[in-house]
Scaffold this motif. Sequence first.
Motif, mmCIF file in Angstrom:
data_model
loop_
_atom_site.group_PDB
_atom_site.id
_atom_site.type_symbol
_atom_site.label_atom_id
_atom_site.label_comp_id
_atom_site.label_asym_id
_atom_site.label_seq_id
_atom_site.Cartn_x
_atom_site.Cartn_y
_atom_site.Cartn_z
ATOM 1 N N PHE A 70 -30.956 -33.201 112.686
ATOM 2 C CA PHE A 70 -30.833 -31.897 112.032
ATOM 3 C C PHE A 70 -30.173 -30.862 112.938
ATOM 4 C CE2 PHE A 70 -34.399 -34.201 110.248
ATOM 5 C CZ PHE A 70 -34.243 -34.032 108.886
ATOM 6 N N SER A 71 -29.567 -31.313 114.016
ATOM 7 C CA SER A 71 -29.045 -30.388 115.024
ATOM 8 C C SER A 71 -27.861 -29.563 114.537
ATOM 9 C CB SER A 71 -28.634 -31.168 116.283
ATOM 10 O OG SER A 71 -27.629 -32.127 115.968
ATOM 11 N N GLN A 72 -27.217 -29.986 113.435
ATOM 12 C CA GLN A 72 -26.069 -29.245 112.903
ATOM 13 C C GLN A 72 -26.319 -28.739 111.487
ATOM 14 O OE1 GLN A 72 -22.110 -31.041 113.971
ATOM 15 N NE2 GLN A 72 -23.371 -32.767 114.637
ATOM 16 N N GLN A 78 -18.440 -30.950 105.480
ATOM 17 C CA GLN A 78 -17.006 -30.753 105.349
ATOM 18 C C GLN A 78 -16.555 -30.752 103.889
ATOM 19 O OE1 GLN A 78 -14.794 -29.968 107.770
ATOM 20 N NE2 GLN A 78 -13.340 -29.691 106.080
ATOM 21 N N TYR A 79 -17.247 -31.528 103.046
ATOM 22 C CA TYR A 79 -16.798 -31.580 101.644
ATOM 23 C C TYR A 79 -16.947 -30.236 100.953
ATOM 24 C CZ TYR A 79 -21.119 -31.521 98.814
ATOM 25 O OH TYR A 79 -22.253 -31.155 98.160
ATOM 26 N N LYS A 84 -13.867 -25.490 98.651
ATOM 27 C CA LYS A 84 -13.456 -24.091 98.543
ATOM 28 C C LYS A 84 -11.950 -23.936 98.342
ATOM 29 C CE LYS A 84 -17.190 -22.000 101.236
ATOM 30 N NZ LYS A 84 -17.537 -21.194 102.432
ATOM 31 N N THR A 85 -11.194 -24.961 98.715
ATOM 32 C CA THR A 85 -9.736 -24.871 98.622
ATOM 33 C C THR A 85 -9.212 -25.254 97.237
ATOM 34 O OG1 THR A 85 -9.403 -27.164 99.357
ATOM 35 C CG2 THR A 85 -9.586 -25.460 101.065
ATOM 36 N N LYS A 86 -10.116 -25.688 96.353
ATOM 37 C CA LYS A 86 -9.682 -26.035 95.003
ATOM 38 C C LYS A 86 -10.661 -25.456 93.988
ATOM 39 C CE LYS A 86 -12.120 -30.474 94.844
ATOM 40 N NZ LYS A 86 -12.004 -31.911 94.567
ATOM 41 N N SER A 87 -10.257 -25.425 92.766
ATOM 42 C CA SER A 87 -11.129 -24.902 91.720
ATOM 43 C C SER A 87 -12.149 -25.961 91.320
ATOM 44 C CB SER A 87 -10.301 -24.507 90.490
ATOM 45 O OG SER A 87 -9.376 -23.501 90.824
ATOM 46 N N PRO A 88 -13.430 -25.595 91.271
ATOM 47 C CA PRO A 88 -14.454 -26.568 90.869
ATOM 48 C C PRO A 88 -14.236 -27.020 89.429
ATOM 49 C CG PRO A 88 -15.374 -24.354 90.961
ATOM 50 C CD PRO A 88 -14.009 -24.268 91.553
ATOM 51 N N ARG A 295 -42.962 -41.599 89.788
ATOM 52 C CA ARG A 295 -41.743 -41.307 89.029
ATOM 53 C C ARG A 295 -40.522 -41.708 89.847
ATOM 54 N NH1 ARG A 295 -41.194 -37.100 85.368
ATOM 55 N NH2 ARG A 295 -43.442 -37.379 85.141
ATOM 56 N N GLY A 296 -39.551 -42.377 89.219
ATOM 57 C CA GLY A 296 -38.331 -42.754 89.920
ATOM 58 C C GLY A 296 -37.310 -41.635 89.906
ATOM 59 N N ILE A 297 -36.705 -41.345 91.059
ATOM 60 C CA ILE A 297 -35.692 -40.296 91.171
ATOM 61 C C ILE A 297 -34.548 -40.790 92.057
ATOM 62 C CG2 ILE A 297 -37.397 -38.439 90.935
ATOM 63 C CD1 ILE A 297 -37.024 -37.977 93.977
ATOM 64 N N LYS A 298 -33.481 -40.028 92.077
ATOM 65 C CA LYS A 298 -32.357 -40.317 92.978
ATOM 66 C C LYS A 298 -31.951 -39.036 93.688
ATOM 67 C CE LYS A 298 -27.598 -41.987 93.256
ATOM 68 N NZ LYS A 298 -26.387 -42.424 92.501
ATOM 69 N N PHE A 299 -31.973 -39.050 95.013
ATOM 70 C CA PHE A 299 -31.593 -37.871 95.788
ATOM 71 C C PHE A 299 -30.086 -37.684 95.803
ATOM 72 C CE2 PHE A 299 -35.851 -38.212 97.506
ATOM 73 C CZ PHE A 299 -36.193 -36.885 97.722
ATOM 74 N N GLY A 300 -29.667 -36.418 95.691
ATOM 75 C CA GLY A 300 -28.260 -36.083 95.867
ATOM 76 C C GLY A 300 -27.910 -36.020 97.345
ATOM 77 N N ARG A 301 -26.635 -35.942 97.639
ATOM 78 C CA ARG A 301 -26.197 -35.891 99.032
ATOM 79 C C ARG A 301 -26.539 -34.538 99.638
ATOM 80 N NH1 ARG A 301 -19.781 -36.014 99.511
ATOM 81 N NH2 ARG A 301 -20.340 -35.492 101.654
ATOM 82 N N GLY A 302 -26.796 -34.553 100.940
ATOM 83 C CA GLY A 302 -27.031 -33.304 101.641
ATOM 84 C C GLY A 302 -25.778 -32.454 101.653
ATOM 85 N N ARG A 303 -25.975 -31.141 101.671
ATOM 86 C CA ARG A 303 -24.831 -30.232 101.662
ATOM 87 C C ARG A 303 -24.537 -29.662 103.033
ATOM 88 N NH1 ARG A 303 -27.406 -27.274 96.394
ATOM 89 N NH2 ARG A 303 -26.189 -28.283 94.773
ATOM 90 N N THR A 304 -25.392 -29.954 104.005
ATOM 91 C CA THR A 304 -25.172 -29.494 105.377
ATOM 92 C C THR A 304 -24.751 -30.658 106.255
ATOM 93 O OG1 THR A 304 -27.535 -29.769 105.830
ATOM 94 C CG2 THR A 304 -26.790 -27.570 105.177
ATOM 95 N N ARG A 305 -24.261 -30.320 107.434
ATOM 96 C CA ARG A 305 -23.700 -31.345 108.313
ATOM 97 C C ARG A 305 -24.791 -32.201 108.943
ATOM 98 N NH1 ARG A 305 -18.968 -29.507 112.236
ATOM 99 N NH2 ARG A 305 -18.139 -29.109 110.154
ATOM 100 N N ALA A 306 -24.634 -33.514 108.861
ATOM 101 C CA ALA A 306 -25.593 -34.441 109.460
ATOM 102 C C ALA A 306 -25.361 -34.523 110.963
ATOM 103 C CB ALA A 306 -25.454 -35.821 108.830
ATOM 104 N N GLY A 307 -26.448 -34.587 111.718
ATOM 105 C CA GLY A 307 -26.344 -34.760 113.167
ATOM 106 C C GLY A 307 -26.675 -36.189 113.536
ATOM 107 N N GLY A 308 -27.316 -36.351 114.692
ATOM 108 C CA GLY A 308 -27.733 -37.686 115.121
ATOM 109 C C GLY A 308 -26.586 -38.522 115.626
#
Length: 318
Positions: A70-72, A78-79, A84-88, A295-308
């Motif tokens: 979690f250091s970053q 980056q995604y 930000k450089t394109k229209s969602p 209950r079964g779920i699926k996590f979305g991708r993190g939006r912050t930079r991964a460290g480690g």
Amino acid sequence: MSMIDVAKGWPKDKTSPDGLDRAKKAFLCNHTLLVGQSRSGKTNAARRIVEEMVARTSGRVVILDPNADFSQIDQLDQYLADLKTKSPTSANEREDLAFGEKWSQRTATISCLGSSVADGKIRSVVEEVDKKLVVVDLSSDDARRYKRANAALEAIWEFGQAQRVDYNSKGLGGMLWPGTLVVIDEAHLFAPRESNDSTKECSERIERISDQGKKLNLYLLLVTQQPGKLNQRILAEADNRIIMRMNDRLSLKVLEDIYGGRPGRYDGALTFPQGWALVEGAMVCDATPPDARPRGIKFGRGRTRAGGGTADQRWVQS
């Protein structure tokens, strides 16, 4: 804040007007266990939960981070920068952009303490009320790791005590008293089933939070891939459980023995793809009382930079 923002399929409360309140409180006002083997998506899931807690609630988060994963986290992935450089083009992309703007506004209240930071600095930052997120890097050698963890855990406890005294002195409702979520990655390292001289103090401090922390508005998120090696008294206090992919039936049996209920209900986790999980406990909040079935779920991708420093599996192709 709805946990539906964290993961596809997360139960959402249907009884409150906006469908959000109980979902938020069920997570922030209970101790939670997050279990998963290596490469199950466990660290990403923890990061995703922390992002939601910091961005969407008044709670504070302190992370004990033995692998610098979690250091970053103060930096966006980056995604999001590329987005930000394109229209969602989708609702998910618009939501990601909105999160990025909110996270950037929170940057000043995030403190990532590197392994070179003195222990006294850890205590002072952890005690600062205006810090929404504090990451304590514990990736140094073992002797220093436990010393730094002890310093952080004691500061968290003292902070909770001071907040309680301040709150009571002003009378009920006299002040906002934000809860603190204490995230402990590789929790079995700091609170093992059988403590030794190095881990004894850490384990006792974590057990104190698990047993008495709620009265100080302190809550645990324990992350581990080896629940059988975790202090069983601490394990028993987890009101919420998130079970990701596990390879061995023995670890799942440990959870069944601790929490009771229908045998074999976690067996689906033996074949889960990365990112999928079972959730149960107080967080299953769209029924009263909560459904006894996970209950079964699926996590979305993190939006912050991964460290480690985990190696990308593509290295074998080099």
